[in-house]
Design a protein around this motif. Sequence first.
Motif, short mmCIF file in Angstrom:
data_model
loop_
_atom_site.label_atom_id
_atom_site.label_comp_id
_atom_site.label_asym_id
_atom_site.label_seq_id
_atom_site.Cartn_x
_atom_site.Cartn_y
_atom_site.Cartn_z
N ASP A 83 -14.04 6.07 -6.29
CA ASP A 83 -13.59 7.43 -6.01
C ASP A 83 -12.24 7.61 -6.71
N GLN A 85 -10.23 10.14 -6.95
CA GLN A 85 -9.17 10.78 -6.17
C GLN A 85 -8.48 9.78 -5.24
N THR A 86 -9.24 8.85 -4.68
CA THR A 86 -8.65 7.82 -3.82
C THR A 86 -7.71 6.94 -4.63
N VAL A 87 -8.14 6.55 -5.81
CA VAL A 87 -7.31 5.71 -6.67
C VAL A 87 -6.03 6.45 -7.07
N GLY A 89 -4.52 8.80 -5.40
CA GLY A 89 -3.67 8.83 -4.22
C GLY A 89 -2.96 7.51 -3.99
N GLN A 90 -3.68 6.40 -4.19
CA GLN A 90 -3.07 5.08 -4.03
C GLN A 90 -1.98 4.85 -5.08
N GLN A 93 1.13 6.77 -4.09
CA GLN A 93 1.85 6.07 -3.02
C GLN A 93 2.63 4.89 -3.59
#
Length: 113
Positions: A83, A85-87, A89-90, A93
């Motif tokens: 995913d 988008q998850t990567v 976001g990570q 962060q």
Amino acid sequence: MDATPGLAAYERVVQSIKDEIASGQLAPMQKLRGNRKLAEEHGVALATLQKALKVLEDEGWVTLRPAVGVFVNNEPGQARKIDVQTVIGQLDQLQATVESLAERVRRLEERSA
């Protein structure tokens, strides 16, 4: 294990395990034999076997569960879907954390100067 011309040892292990899965010798969700046993069966070092298992995991054939074992996936050969988008976001962060730490180091260096 018979040497297959042109293939590295880990690649021969990968192909052998794929063949076991494709033939039904290893069923979905079945736990593979222990790493030491598999390495012995294939005549390779433990590090070579671990490299082969990582390739199989990356290609979606198995799931590695540390301290539990290696399991055949429900749909062997289907690579993991990432995913994006998850990567992203990570990574955001992580970038924020690095920037925060850099600021803290800067302040500490100013105090000690």
